[in-house]
Each structure stands twice: as structure tokens, then as C-alpha cells.
Design an enzyme around this catalytic site. Structure first.
Site, short mmCIF file in Angstrom:
data_model
loop_
_atom_site.label_atom_id
_atom_site.label_comp_id
_atom_site.label_asym_id
_atom_site.label_seq_id
_atom_site.Cartn_x
_atom_site.Cartn_y
_atom_site.Cartn_z
N SER A 185 0.84 -1.19 0.00
CA SER A 185 0.00 0.00 0.00
C SER A 185 0.88 1.24 0.00
O SER A 185 2.10 1.15 0.15
CB SER A 185 -0.89 0.01 1.25
OG SER A 185 -0.08 0.28 2.37
N LYS A 186 0.22 2.38 -0.18
CA LYS A 186 0.92 3.66 -0.20
C LYS A 186 1.92 3.79 0.94
O LYS A 186 2.98 4.37 0.80
CB LYS A 186 -0.10 4.80 -0.07
CG LYS A 186 -0.59 5.30 -1.40
CD LYS A 186 -1.28 6.63 -1.21
CE LYS A 186 -2.21 6.89 -2.39
NZ LYS A 186 -3.39 7.64 -2.01
N ARG A 187 1.52 3.26 2.10
CA ARG A 187 2.35 3.39 3.29
C ARG A 187 3.76 2.84 3.09
O ARG A 187 4.71 3.30 3.70
CB ARG A 187 1.68 2.73 4.49
CG ARG A 187 1.48 3.69 5.64
CD ARG A 187 0.67 3.06 6.76
NE ARG A 187 -0.53 2.39 6.22
CZ ARG A 187 -0.89 1.17 6.55
NH1 ARG A 187 -0.19 0.47 7.41
NH2 ARG A 187 -1.97 0.63 6.04
N GLY B 123 5.62 3.22 0.72
CA GLY B 123 6.47 4.24 0.11
C GLY B 123 6.97 3.86 -1.28
O GLY B 123 7.60 4.66 -1.94
#
Ligand code: GLU
Length: 484
Positions: free
Chosen positions: A255-257, A259
Site C-alpha cells: 500500500s501507499k504506506r 512508500g
């Protein structure tokens, strides 16, 4: 034999997620491996999720990665329009929805929000799903016509049987059979007149003669409903390949988290497009041997979709970095220099032979941002500990280093020619006269001129870059440090 036709069908909702790029790549490879056509279709029927600029990202990414489409909004191949909102205007979805209504496979539904809100819900895969109770299926033809004539808002729903089973085949998961009682009467046409993805993908894949559908396995649970649509129309079901989830190192959905979940993130972090494409190809697919480095052309040749694995693919940034490093090593120096220039300029400032430094670091970095820590000492001698002069293998310590630096200082001061070769010869003469090993002399010099344990080049190469004044200054500083 029918020509293989695949499609990449992104929804323009933001960045190019790694999972999307993998679908596009596999679709491209399946088509190209078989000499078929790869098509781009923009799925923009969900107007609420539409993000300005996202379509441009899709074009840019396909262009940059070399996934050239044979057909698409910008390249008519006779199956257009290739944008779903434009297809909608042709009336195609409504036409097919009505065909299903005539066959009893779909029906108008006029239920309002309040009624729907009062219906039972079920938790399906962690999401609360409302199961429609077929209330409007019992409306008579006349009742329906009356409501339509009065302009009542409606949706069109699929009419799934409540008994029996539906079976479909996926290339990775095999035959999957579900009870029809689990299939909700999903919406085909929304109240705004747009088709749902669920309906449009079937109509489009069929009318665009798509033979192979590759997508994330989050669509697996909807596939029985799609299969029922194909069967209701009497259409041939395409080959389904539902790809495994891509997870991060902690086995959580990428996910976006993390990075690094999108192609843009990776480019910003200094990865090469070719390395990213190569790495993504291996997220779920592997060749027969252990080979890992592939150009896109080689992938086209080797890619056999039967070798895609259904176990989750772990996105391993360490592995990608390694692969990127391999691409950098294999790169032509001029091309490397062009790309490394901004990173070198930022770390070095003015006044250095940047091209020479580029050649030094080329085989020592994995991604461009690694350049800074490799070369920063040229710009500024870092603070370092006198301990660094002690090296077991080189048989050096603080005392021996002090003597060496004091003895080579006049040689380096007298030396006019500060090229690597000339410096090396001058120091070699000293080594011979002293009757010691090279390292015994080079280690303290390299430590003094770099202040680092690891450098991208040897002592004399570093001094060539630094020039006489700065080299001598650093040697003197080393002497002071060892004295103190
Ligand atoms: N528009 C869908 C998405 O972006 C495509 C799924 C598919 O390939 O069928 O997720």
C-alpha cells in the site's frame, strides 16, 4: 486459430500502482509472446473515483515502460471507442442490458435508498454487502413501463438464480464452483445511466474480442457473476488469469504506506524503468531456469503465462535495488553519466571532474541516490576517528601511519604531475625504498584524503580528483590528528 487479444483496462484513479503495472505487463507479454494484439481501454465509468491527470499517467507509463499498445483511444483498431464513457454514449451498454432483460436475465429495480437501507447485509471478505431481495423482479411489465414513463429513477440488476451452482475456470486457480444462492443481483446499469465496471468489463471484453483477461485476484469473487453474464448472452468466456496479491515485506497488501507502491514512487527514488519492469515481471512469474535479468524483448520471448504462480508475491525492495545495481553496472558509461549528473552535482558542488567520479561509482551503487554517500568526501573531508588508521590486514596503526604520512608529505608536495599514474609511480618508489607492502602506505594516505573506511577508488585516484593543494592539506590534517 483466433488471434490472441489482451487488454489493459485501467481506471484513471491516480498513480500507476505496481499491481496495475504488473497486469499491464503480463497482458502485453501474453499478447506479444503469441504475436497478438495488446489494447488499452480506459475504464472511467466510476465518475466519483476519477482523478484529473490520471489518464496522462497511464499513457506516460506505458510509453516509458515500452508496453506499446496496438489499439487504444489514441490508436483506432476498429473496436473503439476505447474509453468507457464514450462507449456509453453509443448506447452499447443499455442495448445489452435490455437484451438481458428480454431474456429474463436482468430486471429494472426502482427501490429507493430507504428501502435498500432496510435490507439485510452480509459481511463478504470484510466488507458489508447488501443482498438485494429481488423485490422489483415481481413487478409486472406494465408496472415497469408505467414507472419508466413517469421518469422514476432506476437501476438494472442481474437476475441470478437462487439455486444450483456456477463454475468457471481460472488458469491459476483451476475450476471454481460457487452456489448461485451466494450471487447477489449486482447492478449492471447505475441510476446515472453509467454501466458498472461489473457489466462494462464483460460487454467490452466480448465486443472487443478479448481472448485473455489478466487482473488482480480481488476480482476472483465477482467472476462467477461475470461468467453468468457471458452464459446469459451465449458468449465465449475469455481465459481468466487472476494474479496473486502483491504484499510488502511484512506480508501485508502493498500500500501507499510502504512508500514504493507506485511506478512514480520508484522512479522518484532513482530506480531505472528497465529494472522496475524486469523486477515486476518476476512478481508472480518465473522462467524455467533461475534466470533473473531480462530485457522486455527477452521477456516477450520467454513469457509463458502458465508459469505464473498463485502464491502471494512479496515486493522485496532489497532485491529490486540489487537488480537496479545490475542494470547500472551494465549501462554504457555515457548514458550512466547523463542520468547520474544531477545526483553528482548535488553531492559535489562545483569544480570536480564529474565524469571521472561517475566512472568510479558506477559499479558501486544500486540506485542513484546512493551516489551522495559514495562521493560526499570529495566535497568535504568528513570528521573521522584516528582509529581508522589502524588496519590489521594492512598491518598499520596510528604510529606507523604517522610516520608514513610524514614521510610521503614532502613527496606529495614536490610532485607536480597529479595524475593517478604519476602519483602511483611516485608512491611506489617510496614503497620500494621502504621495503613494505603497498597497503602499508596506501591505507593511511587513503584514510587521510577521504576520511572514510570505504571509498569508490584508491588513494592516488582520489588525489588526482582532489588536486595537489587539497590532497596536501588533507595529509597535513591527518598528521595533526595522529599527533593529537
Ligand atoms: N478497471 C479495473 C481496474 O482498474 C480493471 C480490472 C480488469 O482488468 O478487468 O481495477
Amino acid at each position: 486459430m483466433t488471434k490472441i487479444r489482451t487488454r489493459y483496462a485501467p481506471s484513471p484513479t491516480g498513480k500507476m500502482h505496481v499491481g496495475n503495472l504488473r497486469s499491464a505487463l503480463y497482458e502485453f507479454l501474453i499478447a506479444k509472446h503469441a504475436g497478438g494484439d495488446f489494447m488499452l481501454r480506459i475504464e472511467d465509468t466510476d465518475q466519483e473515483r476519477f482523478v484529473e491527470g490520471a489518464t496522462e499517467i497511464i499513457y506516460r507509463t506505458l510509453e516509458k515502460t515500452g508496453l506499446k499498445h496496438d489499439e487504444g483511444p489514441d490508436k483506432d483498431g476498429g473496436f473503439g471507442p476505447y474509453v468507457q464513457s464514450e462507449r456509453m454514449k453509443t448506447g452499447i451498454y443499455m442495448k445489452y442490458a435490455k437484451e438481458l432483460i428480454d431474456k429474463g436475465e436482468a430486471y429494472y429495480c426502482f427501490c429507493d435508498k430507504e428501502r435498500l437501507a432496510s435490507l439485510k447485509t452480509e459481511i463478504v471478505e470484510g466488507k458489508e454487502i447488501m443482498i438485494y431481495d429481488k423485490h422489483c423482479l415481481s413487478l409486472s411489465k406494465e408496472e415497469v413501463e408505467e414507472k419508466l414513463a413517469a421518469g422514476a429513477p432506476f437501476v438494472i440488476r442481474q437476475n441470478n438464480p437462487t439455486e444450483g451452482t456456477t463454475t468457471f475456470h481460472d488458469e491459476l486457480y483451476g475450476d471454481i464452483t460457487v452456489n448461485n444462492s451466494e450471487l447477489d443481483d449486482m447492478i449492471l446499469i447505475k441510476s446515472d445511466g453509467y454501466p458498472t465496471y461489473n457489466f462494462a468489463n464483460v460487454v467490452d471484453d466480448h465486443t472487443m474480442h478479448i481472448t485473455h483477461v489478466v487482473r488482480g485476484n480481488e476480482y476472483l469473487s465477482s467472476s462467477p457473476k461475470y461468467t453468468r453474464l457471458y452464459e446469459a448472452f451465449g458468449w465465449e468466456v475469455p481465459v481468466y488469469v487472476h494474479l496473486p496479491l502483491i504484499t510488502d515485506e511484512n506480508h501485508k497488501k502493498l500500500s501507499k504506506r510502504s512508500g514504493h507502491s507506485s511506478f512514480e514512487d520508484l522512479l522518484e527514488q532513482g530506480f531505472l524503468t528497465e529494472a522496475v519492469v524486469n523486477y515486476i515481471a518476476l512478481l508472480g512469474w518465473s522462467p524455467e531456469d533461475n534466470r533473473e535479468i531480462f530485457t522486455l524483448d527477452e521477456l516477450i520471448k520467454e513469457f509463458d503465462y502458465h508459469r505464473i504462480s498463485k502464491s502471494p508475491a512479496v515486493f522485496d525492495i532489497v532485491k529490486l535495488k540489487w537488480m537496479n545495481g545490475e542494470y547500472l553496472k551494465a549501462m554504457d558509461l555515457d548514458a550512466f553519466y547523463e542520468m547520474a549528473k544531477p545526483y553528482l552535482a548535488e553531492a559535489l558542488g562545483e569544480g570536480f571532474d564529474v565524469k571521472k567520479i561517475a566512472a568510479m561509482v558506477k559499479t558501486r551503487i544500486e540506485v542513484f541516490p546512493d551516489i551522495a554517500e559514495q562521493v560526499d568526501f570529495f566535497h568535504t573531508l568528513p570528521e573521522y576517528d584516528a582509529e581508522m588508521y589502524t588496519h590489521k590486514k594492512m598491518k598499520t596503526d596510528a604510529a606507523s601511519s604517522l610516520t608514513v604520512l610524514q614521510e610521503v608529505l614532502p613527496i606529495l608536495e614536490a610532485q607536480e604531475d597529479y595524475t593517478n599514474d604519476a602519483l602511483y609511480q611516485a608512491l611506489l618508489a617510496y614503497v620500494e625504498q621502504k621495503g613494505c607492502k603497498n597497503g602499508y602506505v596506501m591505507w593511511p594516505i587513503r584514510t587521510a584524503v577521504s576520511g572514510k573506511q570505504m571509498t569508490p577508488a584508491g588513494a592516488t585516484e582520489i588525489m588526482e580528483i582532489l588536486g595537489k593543494d587539497e590532497s596536501v592539506r588533507r595529509i597535513k590534517k591527518g598528521i595533526e590528528k595522529l599527533k593529537g
